[in-house]
Design a protein around this motif. Structure first.
Motif, PDB file in Angstrom:
ATOM      1  N   UNK A  80       0.861  -1.181   0.000  1.00 41.70           N
ATOM      2  CA  UNK A  80       0.000   0.000   0.000  1.00 41.70           C
ATOM      3  C   UNK A  80       0.894   1.225   0.000  1.00 41.70           C
ATOM      4  N   UNK A  81       0.930   1.905  -1.135  1.00 41.24           N
ATOM      5  CA  UNK A  81       1.650   3.173  -1.229  1.00 41.24           C
ATOM      6  C   UNK A  81       0.689   4.276  -0.822  1.00 41.24           C
ATOM      7  N   UNK A  82       1.089   5.037   0.187  1.00 44.49           N
ATOM      8  CA  UNK A  82       0.235   6.100   0.702  1.00 44.49           C
ATOM      9  C   UNK A  82       0.945   7.433   0.539  1.00 44.49           C
ATOM     10  N   UNK A  83       0.340   8.307  -0.230  1.00 45.24           N
ATOM     11  CA  UNK A  83       0.887   9.640  -0.472  1.00 45.24           C
ATOM     12  C   UNK A  83      -0.056  10.696   0.083  1.00 45.24           C
ATOM     13  N   UNK A  84       0.453  11.911   0.200  1.00 45.85           N
ATOM     14  CA  UNK A  84      -0.361  13.031   0.692  1.00 45.85           C
ATOM     15  C   UNK A  84      -1.097  12.658   1.978  1.00 45.85           C
ATOM     16  N   UNK A  85      -0.343  12.082   2.902  1.00 44.19           N
ATOM     17  CA  UNK A  85      -0.969  11.598   4.125  1.00 44.19           C
ATOM     18  C   UNK A  85      -1.550  12.733   4.954  1.00 44.19           C
ATOM     19  N   UNK A  86      -2.642  12.419   5.612  1.00 42.34           N
ATOM     20  CA  UNK A  86      -3.370  13.378   6.444  1.00 42.34           C
ATOM     21  C   UNK A  86      -3.381  12.890   7.895  1.00 42.34           C
ATOM     22  N   UNK A  87      -3.606  13.807   8.797  1.00 44.42           N
ATOM     23  CA  UNK A  87      -3.665  13.431  10.212  1.00 44.42           C
ATOM     24  C   UNK A  87      -4.729  12.347  10.419  1.00 44.42           C
ATOM     25  N   UNK A  88      -5.819  12.439   9.685  1.00 43.67           N
ATOM     26  CA  UNK A  88      -6.913  11.474   9.852  1.00 43.67           C
ATOM     27  C   UNK A  88      -6.586  10.090   9.294  1.00 43.67           C
ATOM     28  N   UNK A  89      -5.431   9.940   8.651  1.00 45.26           N
ATOM     29  CA  UNK A  89      -4.993   8.614   8.209  1.00 45.26           C
ATOM     30  C   UNK A  89      -4.310   7.844   9.343  1.00 45.26           C
TER      31      UNK A  89
END
Length: 114
Positions: A80-89
């Motif tokens: 799972x590539x996760x970009x533009x991560x947010x606090x809610x992630x």
């Protein structure tokens, strides 16, 4: 018994990226639709991505355009590539067969700071 080992989590600033890996000890891994799930404190576990045996993928709106699921059948691994991560992630991330009918692994913690 299927064994699942997730890795790759960590602490990252908002806007950053992480790549999660999940190794599954199961025969014929390639035939299974695999999913990534997450559980934030006080919330129910939710599906954030899945990939079929033919590599079709699907994401909820919260992950669309930011997360990319992929698989390497030779390594029994889903990513799972996760970009533009947010606090809610921020959550513990798990992988499992779509429908989550295997036992859960230990998960990998993802913490996104503001």
């Amino acid at each position: 018994q299927v064994q699942i080992v997730e890795s790759g989590g960590g602490l990252v600033q908002a806007g950053g990226s992480l790549r999660l890996s999940c190794v599954v000890s199961v025969t014929n891994f390639r035939i299974y639709t695999m999913g990534w799930y997450r559980q934030a404190p006080g919330k129910q576990r939710e599906l954030v991505a899945y990939i079929t045996s033919t590599r079709q993928t699907n994401y909820p709106d919260s992950a669309k355009g930011r997360f990319t699921i992929s698989r390497d059948n030779a390594k029994n691994t889903v990513y799972l590539q996760m970009n533009s991560l947010r606090v809610e992630d921020t959550a513990v991330y798990y992988c499992n067969k779509y429908g989550a009918t295997w036992g859960w692994g230990q998960g990998t913690q993802v913490t996104v700071s503001s």
